[in-house]
Design a protein around this motif. Structure first.
Motif, PDB file in Angstrom:
ATOM      1  N   MET A  51      32.249  89.212   2.727  1.00 31.11           N
ATOM      2  CA  MET A  51      33.462  89.418   3.519  1.00 31.11           C
ATOM      3  C   MET A  51      34.670  89.093   2.665  1.00 31.11           C
ATOM      4  N   GLY A  52      35.688  89.933   2.781  1.00 24.10           N
ATOM      5  CA  GLY A  52      36.930  89.718   2.056  1.00 24.10           C
ATOM      6  C   GLY A  52      38.106  89.704   2.998  1.00 24.10           C
ATOM      7  N   PRO A  53      39.314  89.672   2.473  1.00 22.76           N
ATOM      8  CA  PRO A  53      40.502  89.617   3.321  1.00 22.76           C
ATOM      9  C   PRO A  53      40.680  90.865   4.187  1.00 22.76           C
ATOM     10  N   ASP A  54      40.108  91.972   3.760  1.00 19.59           N
ATOM     11  CA  ASP A  54      40.220  93.216   4.530  1.00 19.59           C
ATOM     12  C   ASP A  54      38.972  93.515   5.342  1.00 19.59           C
ATOM     13  N   GLY A  55      38.038  92.567   5.410  1.00 19.77           N
ATOM     14  CA  GLY A  55      36.826  92.758   6.203  1.00 19.77           C
ATOM     15  C   GLY A  55      35.579  92.855   5.336  1.00 19.77           C
ATOM     16  N   LEU A  56      34.582  93.545   5.846  1.00 18.76           N
ATOM     17  CA  LEU A  56      33.283  93.651   5.206  1.00 18.76           C
ATOM     18  C   LEU A  56      33.357  94.474   3.918  1.00 18.76           C
ATOM     19  N   VAL A  57      32.847  93.901   2.814  1.00 21.04           N
ATOM     20  CA  VAL A  57      32.807  94.588   1.526  1.00 21.04           C
ATOM     21  C   VAL A  57      31.460  95.275   1.348  1.00 21.04           C
ATOM     22  N   THR A  58      30.389  94.615   1.769  1.00 19.78           N
ATOM     23  CA  THR A  58      29.057  95.206   1.693  1.00 19.78           C
ATOM     24  C   THR A  58      28.877  96.189   2.837  1.00 19.78           C
ATOM     25  N   ARG A  59      27.876  97.037   2.698  1.00 18.63           N
ATOM     26  CA  ARG A  59      27.504  97.904   3.815  1.00 18.63           C
ATOM     27  C   ARG A  59      26.770  97.064   4.855  1.00 18.63           C
ATOM     28  N   PRO A  60      26.780  97.452   6.109  1.00 16.57           N
ATOM     29  CA  PRO A  60      26.002  96.706   7.096  1.00 16.57           C
ATOM     30  C   PRO A  60      24.526  96.686   6.690  1.00 16.57           C
ATOM     31  N   SER A  61      23.914  95.533   6.720  1.00 18.33           N
ATOM     32  CA  SER A  61      22.498  95.343   6.381  1.00 18.33           C
ATOM     33  C   SER A  61      22.170  95.776   4.952  1.00 18.33           C
ATOM     34  N   GLU A  62      23.088  95.601   4.013  1.00 22.01           N
ATOM     35  CA  GLU A  62      22.836  95.975   2.618  1.00 22.01           C
ATOM     36  C   GLU A  62      21.867  94.989   1.980  1.00 22.01           C
ATOM     37  N   ARG A  63      20.782  95.504   1.421  1.00 26.50           N
ATOM     38  CA  ARG A  63      19.770  94.678   0.769  1.00 26.50           C
ATOM     39  C   ARG A  63      20.336  94.074  -0.506  1.00 26.50           C
ATOM     40  N   ILE A  64      19.822  92.870  -0.881  1.00 30.15           N
ATOM     41  CA  ILE A  64      20.343  92.234  -2.089  1.00 30.15           C
ATOM     42  C   ILE A  64      19.993  93.028  -3.337  1.00 30.15           C
ATOM     43  N   ASP A  65      18.821  93.686  -3.343  1.00 27.53           N
ATOM     44  CA  ASP A  65      18.480  94.471  -4.533  1.00 27.53           C
ATOM     45  C   ASP A  65      19.390  95.679  -4.680  1.00 27.53           C
ATOM     46  N   GLU A  66      19.871  96.226  -3.583  1.00 21.85           N
ATOM     47  CA  GLU A  66      20.831  97.328  -3.642  1.00 21.85           C
ATOM     48  C   GLU A  66      22.212  96.817  -4.061  1.00 21.85           C
ATOM     49  N   ARG A  70      25.284  97.371  -7.825  1.00 21.90           N
ATOM     50  CA  ARG A  70      26.676  97.820  -7.888  1.00 21.90           C
ATOM     51  C   ARG A  70      27.301  97.505  -9.242  1.00 21.90           C
ATOM     52  N   VAL A  71      26.744  96.504  -9.930  1.00 24.49           N
ATOM     53  CA  VAL A  71      27.217  96.139 -11.262  1.00 24.49           C
ATOM     54  C   VAL A  71      26.219  96.709 -12.260  1.00 24.49           C
ATOM     55  N   PRO A  72      26.651  97.582 -13.176  1.00 28.10           N
ATOM     56  CA  PRO A  72      25.737  98.200 -14.130  1.00 28.10           C
ATOM     57  C   PRO A  72      25.043  97.164 -15.010  1.00 28.10           C
ATOM     58  N   GLY A  73      23.835  97.496 -15.448  1.00 23.89           N
ATOM     59  CA  GLY A  73      23.099  96.634 -16.357  1.00 23.89           C
ATOM     60  C   GLY A  73      21.753  96.227 -15.800  1.00 23.89           C
ATOM     61  N   ASP A  74      21.047  95.423 -16.581  1.00 22.18           N
ATOM     62  CA  ASP A  74      19.747  94.915 -16.165  1.00 22.18           C
ATOM     63  C   ASP A  74      19.946  93.743 -15.216  1.00 22.18           C
ATOM     64  N   HIS A  75      19.067  93.661 -14.235  1.00 18.70           N
ATOM     65  CA  HIS A  75      19.140  92.592 -13.255  1.00 18.70           C
ATOM     66  C   HIS A  75      17.776  91.927 -13.145  1.00 18.70           C
ATOM     67  N   PRO A  76      17.721  90.595 -13.235  1.00 16.68           N
ATOM     68  CA  PRO A  76      16.436  89.906 -13.169  1.00 16.68           C
ATOM     69  C   PRO A  76      15.742  90.159 -11.836  1.00 16.68           C
ATOM     70  N   GLY A  77      14.444  90.435 -11.913  1.00 16.09           N
ATOM     71  CA  GLY A  77      13.658  90.630 -10.706  1.00 16.09           C
ATOM     72  C   GLY A  77      13.707  92.028 -10.136  1.00 16.09           C
ATOM     73  N   ILE A  78      14.430  92.947 -10.775  1.00 16.10           N
ATOM     74  CA  ILE A  78      14.541  94.310 -10.254  1.00 16.10           C
ATOM     75  C   ILE A  78      13.967  95.286 -11.266  1.00 16.10           C
ATOM     76  N   ASP A  79      13.022  96.085 -10.807  1.00 16.26           N
ATOM     77  CA  ASP A  79      12.431  97.129 -11.642  1.00 16.26           C
ATOM     78  C   ASP A  79      13.324  98.368 -11.526  1.00 16.26           C
ATOM     79  N   PRO A  80      13.999  98.758 -12.604  1.00 20.22           N
ATOM     80  CA  PRO A  80      14.926  99.886 -12.511  1.00 20.22           C
ATOM     81  C   PRO A  80      14.242 101.223 -12.239  1.00 20.22           C
ATOM     82  N   THR A  81      12.912 101.299 -12.400  1.00 25.63           N
ATOM     83  CA  THR A  81      12.198 102.549 -12.152  1.00 25.63           C
ATOM     84  C   THR A  81      11.640 102.624 -10.736  1.00 25.63           C
ATOM     85  N   ALA A  82      11.740 101.546  -9.968  1.00 24.96           N
ATOM     86  CA  ALA A  82      11.206 101.540  -8.601  1.00 24.96           C
ATOM     87  C   ALA A  82      12.087 102.388  -7.693  1.00 24.96           C
ATOM     88  N   PHE A  83      11.458 103.151  -6.867  1.00 24.27           N
ATOM     89  CA  PHE A  83      12.160 104.003  -5.913  1.00 24.27           C
ATOM     90  C   PHE A  83      12.123 103.306  -4.559  1.00 24.27           C
TER      91      PHE A  83
END
Length: 96
Positions: A51-66, A70-83
């Protein structure tokens, strides 16, 4: 500087300040990767709420892996090839 609040799943919310929404997202992704790395691996379906000064920044029910993608690059615990559900813009099977 604006104030933002990040909540991950049922954990206590974390407040912080950022210059703008883009900086807030970068900070929140880093925070999730550092403090909630276990959830990224074991429970990626946990919901991130930013939440920010203008309201919700994330989508409703946005998963943490999604959210961290939003930030490009490798992320620990996330398989970039998983669909994941929601990775494709497919029509609703119920005809809606």
């Amino acid at each position: 500087m604006s104030d933002y609040v990040l909540a991950v799943g049922t954990h206590d919310p974390h407040g912080f300040s950022a210059q703008g929404e883009a900086d807030a997202v970068r900070y929140a992704v880093g925070y999730i990767e550092a403090r909630h790395a276990g959830e990224l691996t074991d429970r990626p379906e946990e919901v991130a709420t930013l939440m920010g000064p203008d309201g919700l920044v994330t989508r409703p029910s946005e998963r943490i892996d999604e959210f961290v993608k939003r930030v490009p690059g490798d992320h620990p615990g996330i398989d970039p090839t998983a669909f994941q559900p929601g990775d494709a813009n497919t029509p609703d099977c119920n005809g809606d």
